[in-house]
Design a protein around this motif. Structure first.
Motif, PDB file in Angstrom:
ATOM      1  N   GLU A 144      39.547  44.638  32.958  1.00  0.00           N
ATOM      2  CA  GLU A 144      39.251  43.487  33.822  1.00  0.00           C
ATOM      3  C   GLU A 144      38.220  43.904  34.859  1.00  0.00           C
ATOM      4  OE1 GLU A 144      42.650  41.826  35.684  1.00  0.00           O
ATOM      5  OE2 GLU A 144      43.634  41.219  33.816  1.00  0.00           O
ATOM      6  N   GLU A 145      37.273  43.009  35.106  1.00  0.00           N
ATOM      7  CA  GLU A 145      36.261  43.273  36.134  1.00  0.00           C
ATOM      8  C   GLU A 145      36.747  42.754  37.481  1.00  0.00           C
ATOM      9  OE1 GLU A 145      32.017  43.351  35.461  1.00  0.00           O
ATOM     10  OE2 GLU A 145      32.362  42.400  33.509  1.00  0.00           O
ATOM     11  N   HIS A 146      36.607  43.600  38.518  1.00  0.00           N
ATOM     12  CA  HIS A 146      36.966  43.252  39.887  1.00  0.00           C
ATOM     13  C   HIS A 146      35.799  43.626  40.795  1.00  0.00           C
ATOM     14  CE1 HIS A 146      41.280  42.398  39.105  1.00  0.00           C
ATOM     15  NE2 HIS A 146      41.128  43.286  38.143  1.00  0.00           N
ATOM     16  N   PRO A 147      35.822  43.145  42.029  1.00  0.00           N
ATOM     17  CA  PRO A 147      34.727  43.497  42.944  1.00  0.00           C
ATOM     18  C   PRO A 147      34.516  44.998  43.110  1.00  0.00           C
ATOM     19  CG  PRO A 147      36.005  41.686  43.842  1.00  0.00           C
ATOM     20  CD  PRO A 147      36.732  42.162  42.626  1.00  0.00           C
ATOM     21  N   ASP A 148      35.610  45.783  43.018  1.00  0.00           N
ATOM     22  CA  ASP A 148      35.478  47.233  43.211  1.00  0.00           C
ATOM     23  C   ASP A 148      35.100  47.972  41.938  1.00  0.00           C
ATOM     24  OD1 ASP A 148      37.898  46.672  42.014  1.00  0.00           O
ATOM     25  OD2 ASP A 148      38.995  48.266  43.047  1.00  0.00           O
ATOM     26  N   GLY A 149      35.019  47.266  40.799  1.00  0.00           N
ATOM     27  CA  GLY A 149      34.629  47.908  39.555  1.00  0.00           C
ATOM     28  C   GLY A 149      35.430  47.409  38.367  1.00  0.00           C
ATOM     29  N   LEU A 150      35.334  48.147  37.258  1.00  0.00           N
ATOM     30  CA  LEU A 150      36.012  47.766  36.019  1.00  0.00           C
ATOM     31  C   LEU A 150      37.346  48.499  35.926  1.00  0.00           C
ATOM     32  CD1 LEU A 150      35.733  46.235  33.259  1.00  0.00           C
ATOM     33  CD2 LEU A 150      34.889  48.405  32.323  1.00  0.00           C
ATOM     34  N   HIS A 151      38.433  47.727  35.864  1.00  0.00           N
ATOM     35  CA  HIS A 151      39.767  48.305  35.704  1.00  0.00           C
ATOM     36  C   HIS A 151      40.086  48.386  34.208  1.00  0.00           C
ATOM     37  CE1 HIS A 151      41.439  48.059  39.936  1.00  0.00           C
ATOM     38  NE2 HIS A 151      40.225  47.526  40.042  1.00  0.00           N
ATOM     39  N   VAL A 152      40.448  49.568  33.757  1.00  0.00           N
ATOM     40  CA  VAL A 152      40.719  49.800  32.336  1.00  0.00           C
ATOM     41  C   VAL A 152      42.106  50.406  32.173  1.00  0.00           C
ATOM     42  CG1 VAL A 152      40.043  51.143  30.300  1.00  0.00           C
ATOM     43  CG2 VAL A 152      38.291  50.079  31.736  1.00  0.00           C
TER      44      VAL A 152
END
Length: 315
Positions: free
Chosen positions: A263-271
């Motif tokens: 998932e993409e979030h403001p702080d980066g890509l969470h994997v």
């Protein structure tokens, strides 16, 4: 579908099955049963030996075969690319056969279709895998295993795993009843019953050495179907990572097989990775350098820190 196309399709359907009911043909071609009856009569009058049994269905007289009348450009390209793939990834016997198939397909194409298929095929390319020495050995073992499958003979080989087994030994000798060969992410895998583990196991051909076919025979279990077989999923460890935003596209394009969610979030890509043990993904995570942060579990974060300190000491 017009009548001519439907008549040819009915013959091809009869060729592929022993008996076909009129009702099933009507459902398949989205027409009435009465129309199918007329089609069957037209084919019989044209000399196609169709046998009809009341209450059973239709079948072709044994030995009758109707070759395809023609190929479209797309169908021809599909077949020709298939022969390219077999030449690259199968053993020598099938490479020779694929070349013969290509010549036969090209011989039956009309000049226009052959010209268009050649033009389209030049715009498509299958790149052969690297490491030609390893690929050559994989082909050699593929041929031996394929023959053992046909002869229903067990095989023996020395196997090297990425990580050691429960006893810590990454090398072992295996005797296996080969059940099938599967191409996974560009690498051939053997699925078979391992005498050592007393269960079905998977083995990469590229990690085998000293492979020989044995005289000992086996019988494939009646309830085993390779196409329906699903390996047991024992990946119960989850790793959560945070990638810098500028790496998001590269991570998505990597197609890493252990990725379960992202998932993409403001702080980066969470994997989220789902794995069996940390060593499976350690090198992959380290390969992203400072562009990735391990969020959890804490034990894996500590492991990454330890490896980073080892690297620092080297430099």
């Amino acid at each position: 579908m017009n009548k001519t196309d439907r008549l040819l399709a009915i013959v091809l359907e009869l060729q592929s099955r022993e008996v076909v009911r009129g009702e099933d043909l009507a459902a398949l071609f989205e027409t009435s049963v009465r129309t199918i009856y007329r089609d069957i009569q037209a084919l019989s009058e044209a000399g196609v030996p169709i046998i009809g049994a009341p209450g059973t269905g239709y079948s072709l007289m044994k030995g009758y075969f109707l070759p395809p009348v023609s190929f479209t450009v797309e169908e021809a390209v599909t077949l020709l690319i298939g022969t390219d793939f077999i030449e690259q990834r199968f053993d020598e016997e099938y490479r020779v056969r694929s070349q013969a198939v290509r010549k036969k397909v090209e011989a039956v194409l009309s000049e226009n279709v052959r010209r268009e298929a050649s033009r389209l095929r030049k715009a498509l390319r299958l790149l052969a895998p690297g490491k030609q020495v390893a690929l050559s050995k994989e082909r050699e073992y593929f041929e031996k295993i394929r023959q053992a499958l046909l002869d229903e003979r067990k095989i023996r080989f020395h196997y090297s795993k990425k990580m050691g087994d429960s006893g810590g030994n990454p090398h072992s000798d295996r005797t296996v009843a080969p059940y099938g060969l599967v191409l996974v992410e560009g690498a051939w895998m053997l699925v078979g019953y391992c005498d050592l583990r007393q269960d079905i196991r998977h083995f990469r051909l590229s990690r085998m050495t000293e492979l020989i076919a044995l005289e000992e025979r086996f019988k494939l279990p009646a309830d085993f179907n390779l196409r329906e077989y699903t390996p047991k999923d024992d990946r119960d460890l989850r790793v959560r990572l945070l990638f810098n935003p500028d790496l998001a596209d590269k991570v998505k394009e990597s197609g890493y097989p252990y990725m379960e969610d992202m998932e993409e979030h403001p702080d980066g890509l969470h994997v989220v990775l789902r794995i069996r043990q940390q060593d499976e993904v350690l090198r992959w995570v380290l390969g992203w350098g400072a562009g990735v942060t391990v969020l959890e579990p804490a034990a894996f974060r500590d492991r990454i820190r330890e490896e980073a300190l080892k690297i620092l000491k080297r430099y």
